[in-house]
Design an enzyme around this catalytic site. Structure first.
Site, mmCIF file in Angstrom:
data_model
loop_
_atom_site.group_PDB
_atom_site.id
_atom_site.type_symbol
_atom_site.label_atom_id
_atom_site.label_comp_id
_atom_site.label_asym_id
_atom_site.label_seq_id
_atom_site.Cartn_x
_atom_site.Cartn_y
_atom_site.Cartn_z
ATOM 1 N N ASN A 123 -2.294 -10.970 8.387
ATOM 2 C CA ASN A 123 -3.270 -9.901 8.542
ATOM 3 C C ASN A 123 -4.620 -10.322 7.978
ATOM 4 O O ASN A 123 -4.712 -10.761 6.826
ATOM 5 C CB ASN A 123 -2.797 -8.656 7.786
ATOM 6 C CG ASN A 123 -3.772 -7.507 7.938
ATOM 7 O OD1 ASN A 123 -3.937 -6.963 9.038
ATOM 8 N ND2 ASN A 123 -4.458 -7.142 6.854
ATOM 9 N N GLU A 124 -5.656 -10.214 8.770
ATOM 10 C CA GLU A 124 -7.045 -10.402 8.348
ATOM 11 C C GLU A 124 -7.241 -11.588 7.404
ATOM 12 O O GLU A 124 -7.689 -11.426 6.251
ATOM 13 C CB GLU A 124 -7.556 -9.122 7.693
ATOM 14 C CG GLU A 124 -7.524 -7.930 8.633
ATOM 15 C CD GLU A 124 -8.205 -6.685 8.053
ATOM 16 O OE1 GLU A 124 -8.550 -6.682 6.861
ATOM 17 O OE2 GLU A 124 -8.396 -5.719 8.815
ATOM 18 N N HIS A 182 0.543 -9.596 4.573
ATOM 19 C CA HIS A 182 -0.522 -8.589 4.527
ATOM 20 C C HIS A 182 -1.100 -8.584 3.108
ATOM 21 O O HIS A 182 -0.789 -7.717 2.288
ATOM 22 C CB HIS A 182 0.012 -7.218 4.935
ATOM 23 C CG HIS A 182 -1.069 -6.242 5.327
ATOM 24 N ND1 HIS A 182 -1.123 -5.616 6.555
ATOM 25 C CD2 HIS A 182 -2.160 -5.800 4.659
ATOM 26 C CE1 HIS A 182 -2.191 -4.822 6.620
ATOM 27 N NE2 HIS A 182 -2.839 -4.914 5.470
ATOM 28 N N GLN A 198 0.806 -1.224 0.000
ATOM 29 C CA GLN A 198 0.000 0.000 0.000
ATOM 30 C C GLN A 198 0.843 1.279 0.000
ATOM 31 O O GLN A 198 0.354 2.331 -0.363
ATOM 32 C CB GLN A 198 -0.944 -0.008 1.206
ATOM 33 C CG GLN A 198 -1.992 -1.111 1.084
ATOM 34 C CD GLN A 198 -2.922 -1.170 2.279
ATOM 35 O OE1 GLN A 198 -2.626 -1.836 3.262
ATOM 36 N NE2 GLN A 198 -4.039 -0.476 2.210
HETATM 37 C C1 FCB Z 1 -7.863 -3.311 6.533
HETATM 38 C C2 FCB Z 1 -6.545 -3.683 5.900
HETATM 39 C C3 FCB Z 1 -5.651 -2.504 5.628
HETATM 40 C C4 FCB Z 1 -6.410 -1.313 5.128
HETATM 41 C C5 FCB Z 1 -7.604 -1.017 5.996
HETATM 42 C C6 FCB Z 1 -8.411 0.184 5.579
HETATM 43 O O1 FCB Z 1 -8.816 -4.286 6.252
HETATM 44 O O2 FCB Z 1 -5.843 -4.567 6.736
HETATM 45 O O3 FCB Z 1 -4.658 -2.938 4.732
HETATM 46 O O4 FCB Z 1 -6.738 -1.485 3.809
HETATM 47 O O5 FCB Z 1 -8.444 -2.136 6.044
#
Ligand code: FCB
Length: 419
Positions: free
Chosen positions: A168-169, A124, A32
């Protein structure tokens, strides 16, 4: 005069202190902000015109990181979350780039020289192209490649890092890439989504064990290894059975399934919480897809929104933190933030979330820190560069950084450890 001092006293009495040693900072992720991540699957999809916008040079953070960290330091940040780009370390299968590991070592050293504790994410959302061409996370047997990358990176950097975030997520990644079809590789398969989620859970479990093993072998103090979960505040629109069931299922599947699974294996030293918004269930008929996804379209319970239309709902953070108490491990807010061009709204968002965070701490939730998303405006995945999440504004024409007023207000909170 009397009025003024009364006001001051009142304010002082109502200041809310955070625990000693609290971590305060902001986050980014490699793709990003860095720019020119030419060996990963997002770049490839951007080149193939599968996305609205291409990341191109993004924020040139790969070159400008020291300038950005100087700003974080000026704003009293004492921690910073960033991710290591796997496709830079291993652009071709098995071809590890020592120079890229050195780059991230310099990034970490720069942070530490400024008194900023690094919080390092290993995955990520992005993957090397070669990995996805073999089938990526849809194949259980390919997990070994991620573990080999983790092994290399952690062996090199263990001495410098205490806080790791493995993935991440994971549920956002598997759903957006394999079920909703909005992120590369843009597939729409429930089966693949489930498989990818399970694979990521195993990847976390094995990475956790591997990282701890490396620290033991090096006789280093035990690290803190967690993952960052995207948690949404699921709420009912009207109190119908369908809506109540929907909230129950969504909580289970999207919020807690992954955490439960890895927690039961005792592979979490802390839970990373990424919290942004509310999801208002309004299920019209008994279709499973509606139970899992249908939300209220009628503005029944209106709230202010960010520029992407997400509800601003600070109380959701409190409720979720209380729900996490059952795991009996510390929590770190690893992302919380708002995209908006209205800087007063940005500050209000932050302040209200910090108040709810403080309230949860008062109710016995052990919170290690608060990390705002994001330090700088950046490439917001499928949404491109339009959403502005940063504490620092980026002018993409000349890469000029401008500190927002909200960032300065937050800097006061960080300095005084109170709101
Ligand atoms: C999350 C992501 C991050 C960013 C935010 C707004 O889901 O982990 O990379 O995009 O949202």
């Amino acid at each position: 005069m009397l009025g003024f001092s009364f006001f001051r006293c009142y304010n002082v009495m109502h200041m809310k202190k955070f625990p000693q040693g609290f971590l305060w900072g902001a986050a980014t992720s490699a793709h990003q902000v860095e720019g020119q991540n030419i060996h990963n699957d997002w770049w490839k999809a951007e080149e193939d015109h599968l996305l609205k916008e291409a990341s191109r040079s993004a924020c040139k953070h790969y070159e400008l990181y020291a300038q950005d960290f100087a700003i974080a330091q000026e704003l009293n940040h004492n921690c910073h979350r960033f991710s290591i780009e796997w496709s830079r370390i291993e652009p071709e299968e098995g071809n590890f780039q020592a120079s890229e590991i050195e780059h991230y070592r310099k990034v970490i050293t720069d942070l530490k020289n400024r008194g900023i504790q690094p919080v390092v994410t290993l995955h990520h959302f992005t993957n090397p192209v070669w990995f996805t061409q073999k089938g990526g996370w849809t194949k259980f047997k390919l997990r070994k490649y991620f573990l080999r990358f983790v092994d290399k990176v952690v062996t090199e950097l263990a001495g410098e890092v205490k806080f790791w975030i493995t993935i991440n997520e994971p549920v956002v990644y598997s759903s957006h890439s394999y079920f909703l079809g909005v992120w590369p590789p843009k597939e729409r398969s429930l089966f693949k989504m489930v498989k990818v989620t399970l694979n990521l859970a195993q990847a976390h479990i094995q990475s956790y064990r591997l990282i701890h093993k490396i620290y033991r072998q090096k006789s280093l103090a035990s690290p803190m290894v967690g993952m960052a979960a995207n948690l949404q505040a699921f709420e009912i629109c009207q109190p119908t059975l369908k809506n109540k069931l929907a909230v129950y299922l969504r909580d289970k599947l999207y919020n807690f399934y992954f955490i439960d699974k890895i927690w039961r294996q005792r592979t979490l030293d802390y839970i990373g919480v990424n919290y942004y918004s509310r999801n208002l269930a309004d299920v019209r008929d008994w279709r499973i897809s509606n139970l899992l996804a249908q939300t209220c379209q009628y503005n029944h319970h209106p709230l202010p929104k960010n520029s992407l239309g997400w509800d601003i709902y600070p109380e959701g953070l409190y409720k979720l933190l209380i729900a996490l108490k059952k795991y009996k491990i510390p929590v770190m807010v690893t992302e919380n933030g708002i995209c908006t061009q209205d800087d007063d709204l940005k500050w209000n968002y932050i302040r209200q979330h910090l108040e709810q965070l403080h309230r949860a701490i008062g109710q016995g939730v052990e919170v290690l820190g608060y990390i705002y998303w994001s330090l700088i405006d950046n490439f917001e995945w499928a949404e491109g560069f339009t959403p502005r999440f940063g504490l620092v504004e980026i002018d993409y024409r000349d890469q000029k950084r401008t500190i927002r007023q909200s960032a300065r207000k937050l800097a006061e909170v960080f300095k005084n450890n109170e709101i």
